[in-house]
Design a protein around this motif. Structure first.
Motif, PDB file in Angstrom:
ATOM      1  N   ARG A  31       0.857  -1.186   0.000  1.00  0.00           N
ATOM      2  CA  ARG A  31       0.000   0.000   0.000  1.00  0.00           C
ATOM      3  C   ARG A  31       0.892   1.235   0.000  1.00  0.00           C
ATOM      4  N   ALA A  65       0.916   5.055  -2.298  1.00  0.00           N
ATOM      5  CA  ALA A  65       0.856   5.298  -3.745  1.00  0.00           C
ATOM      6  C   ALA A  65       2.127   4.874  -4.500  1.00  0.00           C
ATOM      7  N   ARG A  68      -6.640  -0.522  -7.555  1.00  0.00           N
ATOM      8  CA  ARG A  68      -7.136   0.537  -6.668  1.00  0.00           C
ATOM      9  C   ARG A  68      -7.255   1.797  -7.524  1.00  0.00           C
ATOM     10  N   ASN A 111       0.871   6.284   6.638  1.00  0.00           N
ATOM     11  CA  ASN A 111       2.286   5.882   6.543  1.00  0.00           C
ATOM     12  C   ASN A 111       2.819   6.255   5.174  1.00  0.00           C
ATOM     13  N   GLN A 140      -2.471   2.115   9.715  1.00  0.00           N
ATOM     14  CA  GLN A 140      -1.177   2.287   9.042  1.00  0.00           C
ATOM     15  C   GLN A 140      -0.248   3.202   9.844  1.00  0.00           C
ATOM     16  N   PHE A 192     -10.043   7.750   1.160  1.00  0.00           N
ATOM     17  CA  PHE A 192      -9.283   8.994   0.988  1.00  0.00           C
ATOM     18  C   PHE A 192     -10.218  10.188   1.100  1.00  0.00           C
TER      19      PHE A 192
END
Ligand SMILES: CSC[C@@H](O)[C@@H](O)C(=O)COP(=O)(O)O
Length: 350
Positions: free
Chosen positions: A55, A57, A96, A163, A201, A319
């Motif tokens: 995970r 980006a 995703r 994170n 995270q 998000f």
């Protein structure tokens, strides 16, 4: 596969090509178990991206880049046509929807598709290498800018959300890379790490990376962030991004916009650190960004046990979008844009 994994430098790699498979650090079990997952087929990769085994980006961008190689190898084993391989790559690309890095990195590697496996692997390795280089540059730009802007002699109190470290990138980190750089300069007093939805995270991964670096930190509930900022306990907030529109609107982990609003009210800098691969100039404003809606169970349950009443529905956006007017600084490998002061990515990074 279980092994000792250490953070603390760009040597930690969430995504590693082994020669025939993709080794992913399983981010769903850290910090209590350190395991890697050996991925050899496209379905397993798509599932790993969706379950947040990998995970962040830039890390899912790197995983997607190697996903093209996995599709080629699987296609060879199973006798797929070129179109079937391309269809498998498209599934990785769409695993995703919000982080543009996934699409950008897959598309970049696909430009070498017709040259075969070796060329694809070469391009994927370049994606990985360039991400680490960008992170190092961002660390320096962000630290320079922040120290000048905050303008105090003492070490800084920084708040971060989600994170954004070595685990979320090809190495070193974006926002956490800036924090690492500040720490290396002896300029971090403490980091407030928001715990972060849906898989903690912040409290599991950011705290683990900070602890490995010996950086003093508190884990706090996401809902504590605004109060900590308004009480004057924070000098600046630094976060990462999943997609940045041409006008500076920034999609990042849910809860980020609340941090930005509190920073604006407190008059402290709100920094976004992200490589230019996260800047999507084709997206004009945040309204056009597809926000991933995750399964309801992630908010209706805790540790697999139902906590909400039987009839309740869950609303679970992964998000949110912070308007560019709240982004004091956007740190990329090219430098810092003062977005809220009118330095827009669409005009400066084109
Ligand atoms: C350098 S990581 C930047 C962002 O991807 C990060 O802040 C974030 O929102 C990650 O969300 P996640 O759902 O954990 O993939």
């Amino acid at each position: 596969m279980s092994q000792e994994i250490r953070s603390g430098s760009e040597e930690l790699s969430a995504v590693q090509w082994t020669g025939a498979s993709l080794a992913l650090i399983d981010q769903t079990v850290l910090p209590h178990r350190t395991e890697t997952m050996d991925v050899r087929d496209v379905d397993t990769l798509v599932d790993a991206i969706q379950r947040l085994v990998v995970r962040g980006a830039p890390a899912i961008g790197a995983a997607g880049a190697y996903g093209v190689a996995l599709a080629l190898l699987q296609g060879e084993r199973e006798g797929w046509s070129a179109d079937e391989i391309r269809a498998a790559v498209a599934r990785v690309r769409e695993a995703r929807p919000t982080a543009v890095n996934l699409m950008v990195c897959v598309d970049r590697v696909m430009t070498r598709f017709d040259e075969g496996l070796e060329a694809v692997l070469e391009e994927a390795a370049a994606v990985q290498r360039e991400d680490v280089e960008a992170n190092r540059a961002m660390g320096a730009h962000g630290a320079d800018w922040l120290l000048e802007r905050v303008g105090v002699e003492r070490p800084l109190r920084i708040l971060t959300h989600c994170n954004t470290g070595a685990l979320a990138t090809a190495g070193w980190g974006t926002a956490l890379g800036v924090i690492r750089e500040l720490h290396a300069r002896g300029r971090v007093e403490v980091v407030y790490a928001d715990e972060t939805r849906p898989l903690l995270q912040g409290s599991r991964l950011t705290a683990w990376e900070l602890a490995q670096e010996g950086i003093p930190h508190y884990v706090q509930a996401d809902g504590a962030a605004a109060g900590t900022i308004l009480r004057g306990e924070v000098d600046a907030a630094i976060v990462g991004a999943d997609r940045i529109a041409a006008n500076g609107d920034t999609a990042n982990k849910v809860g980020t916009v609340g941090v930005a609003l509190a920073c604006a009210d407190a008059g402290i800098p709100f920094l976004v650190a992200a490589p230019t691969t996260t800047v999507d100039l084709a997206t004009k404003t945040g309204d056009e960004i597809h926000i991933e809606l995750r399964g309801e169970d992630e908010v209706l349950e805790w540790g697999g046990v139902r906590t909400a009443p039987a009839g309740s529905r869950g609303h679970n956006p992964a998000f949110d979008v912070t308007p560019g007017r709240l982004v004091t600084g956007l740190v990329t490998e090219r430098g810092v844009l003062e977005v809220s002061a009118g330095q827009l990515p669409g005009e400066r990074l084109g």
